[in-house]
Design an enzyme around this catalytic site. Structure first.
Site, PDB file in Angstrom:
ATOM      1  N   SER A 147       0.837  -1.194   0.000  1.00 38.15           N
ATOM      2  CA  SER A 147       0.000   0.000   0.000  1.00 38.15           C
ATOM      3  C   SER A 147       0.878   1.254   0.000  1.00 38.15           C
ATOM      4  O   SER A 147       1.684   1.449  -0.901  1.00 38.15           O
ATOM      5  CB  SER A 147      -0.967  -0.037   1.181  1.00 38.15           C
ATOM      6  OG  SER A 147      -1.922   0.973   1.081  1.00 38.15           O
ATOM      7  N   ASP A 193     -10.516  -4.209  -4.525  1.00 38.46           N
ATOM      8  CA  ASP A 193      -9.910  -3.312  -3.538  1.00 38.46           C
ATOM      9  C   ASP A 193     -10.735  -2.024  -3.465  1.00 38.46           C
ATOM     10  O   ASP A 193     -10.848  -1.304  -4.465  1.00 38.46           O
ATOM     11  CB  ASP A 193      -8.466  -3.008  -3.946  1.00 38.46           C
ATOM     12  CG  ASP A 193      -7.663  -2.341  -2.845  1.00 38.46           C
ATOM     13  OD1 ASP A 193      -8.233  -1.514  -2.112  1.00 38.46           O
ATOM     14  OD2 ASP A 193      -6.467  -2.644  -2.725  1.00 38.46           O
ATOM     15  N   HIS A 222      -8.388  -4.873   0.202  1.00 41.92           N
ATOM     16  CA  HIS A 222      -7.117  -4.198   0.448  1.00 41.92           C
ATOM     17  C   HIS A 222      -6.275  -4.860   1.527  1.00 41.92           C
ATOM     18  O   HIS A 222      -5.046  -4.841   1.445  1.00 41.92           O
ATOM     19  CB  HIS A 222      -7.372  -2.739   0.828  1.00 41.92           C
ATOM     20  CG  HIS A 222      -6.159  -1.868   0.741  1.00 41.92           C
ATOM     21  ND1 HIS A 222      -5.501  -1.608  -0.444  1.00 41.92           N
ATOM     22  CD2 HIS A 222      -5.462  -1.206   1.698  1.00 41.92           C
ATOM     23  CE1 HIS A 222      -4.469  -0.823  -0.219  1.00 41.92           C
ATOM     24  NE2 HIS A 222      -4.414  -0.570   1.066  1.00 41.92           N
TER      25      HIS A 222
END
Length: 306
Positions: free
Chosen positions: A149, A214, A243
């Site tokens: 991320s 996501d 996610h």
């Protein structure tokens, strides 16, 4: 306008757990003043360190040693986690992938000093990498940079400046901070983590992992970054993956990707903090063992949830 938007992007990027999930204490059984983390299982093969950065902060890092390892993973975690939450996963990764692994907390995260900023995270990963070289004798060609991320930001910034890395893994990566919030097509000077502009500078193989569902960082981010890789190697698209759950997807079903999902505006929300997982996901094993060890330039792999 630019400064305000950049400030908004920075607020999106950093959500350190408050309070931190661990404390640092001195191991009283050690004459050398060895540090250890509270609220995690104590392991003899884990070194807990404090590292100075070039921007004057002091960050906490954990180095997990595997006696049969030939490679070392430098892991940059997501925006709503700290070392205490990632500790068990790091230990599992080290065992199952047969690698040494260093994880670290960004400035302002966990028990690291200071406040988190984009530039501080770049200094943080440099300090961790320097420690691998100077303290543990790790060679650049034996290092795999892993960015999850927002961790894709410091990962790609360092990777763009190192020419002999073994590989880079991008797990639910972002194209840039502004692009997470708005579907812009160009890079603005006030943007943060301009990964889409840096990835063409990365010379080593890059593995991209992203969930097709996501709802924090849209799947289009992973696809666009993969398309801009110089060395395009088999990506892993997790069908139905969100996610923060990709480690939990099984590897039992895989097939060439036929996804035609169109990009959509990203959801402006922080990724969820997660507790340590109870099992080692087949997805991570498939991604790292198959792709990093072999790195066969073939079509995309799509893994379905059970």
């Amino acid at each position: 306008m630019g400064a305000m938007t950049s400030s908004v992007a920075a607020k999106f990027a950093f959500f350190p757990p408050d309070p931190p999930s661990y404390r640092l204490v001195v191991d009283e059984s050690s004459d050398s003043g060895k540090l250890k983390m509270t609220d995690v299982s104590e392991r003899a093969n884990v070194d807990v360190l404090k590292l100075k950065t070039k921007r004057g902060t002091e960050i906490v890092a954990a180095y997990v040693k595997n006696p049969v390892a030939s490679l070392t993973v430098l892991y940059s975690h997501g925006n709503a986690a700290d070392l205490g939450q990632m500790y068990d996963l790091f230990c599992e990764l080290s065992v199952h992938l047969r690698v040494n692994l260093m994880g670290y907390d960004y400035t302002g995260y966990g028990q690291s000093s200071g406040k988190p900023t984009e530039q501080n995270t770049y200094a943080d990963i440099e300090a961790a990498y320097r420690c691998l070289e100077e303290t543990y004798g790790v060679k650049e060609e034996d290092v795999i940079l892993y960015g999850q991320s927002v961790g894709s930001g410091p990962t790609l910034d360092l990777a763009a400046r190192l020419s002999r890395l073994r590989a880079v893994v991008l797990h639910s990566p972002i194209m840039s901070g502004i692009r997470v919030m708005y579907p812009v097509k160009r890079t603005y000077w006030f943007d943060i983590y301009k990964n889409i502009d840096k990835i063409p500078l990365v010379k080593c193989p890059v593995l991209v992992i992203h969930g097709t569902k996501d709802d924090v960082v849209d799947f289009s981010h992973g696809k666009q970054l993969w398309e801009h890789c110089v060395v395009k190697y088999e990506p892993l698209w997790i069908k139905g993956g969100n996610h923060c759950d990709l480690e939990l997807f099984p590897e039992e079903k895989s097939r060439p990707s036929t996804s035609t999902e169109k990009s959509r505006p990203s959801v402006d929300q922080p990724e969820k903090g997660r507790n340590s997982i109870d099992r080692f996901g087949g997805m991570m094993k498939a991604a790292v063992l198959c792709n990093i060890d072999c790195f066969k330039p073939t079509g995309a792999m799509e893994v379905e949830g059970s």
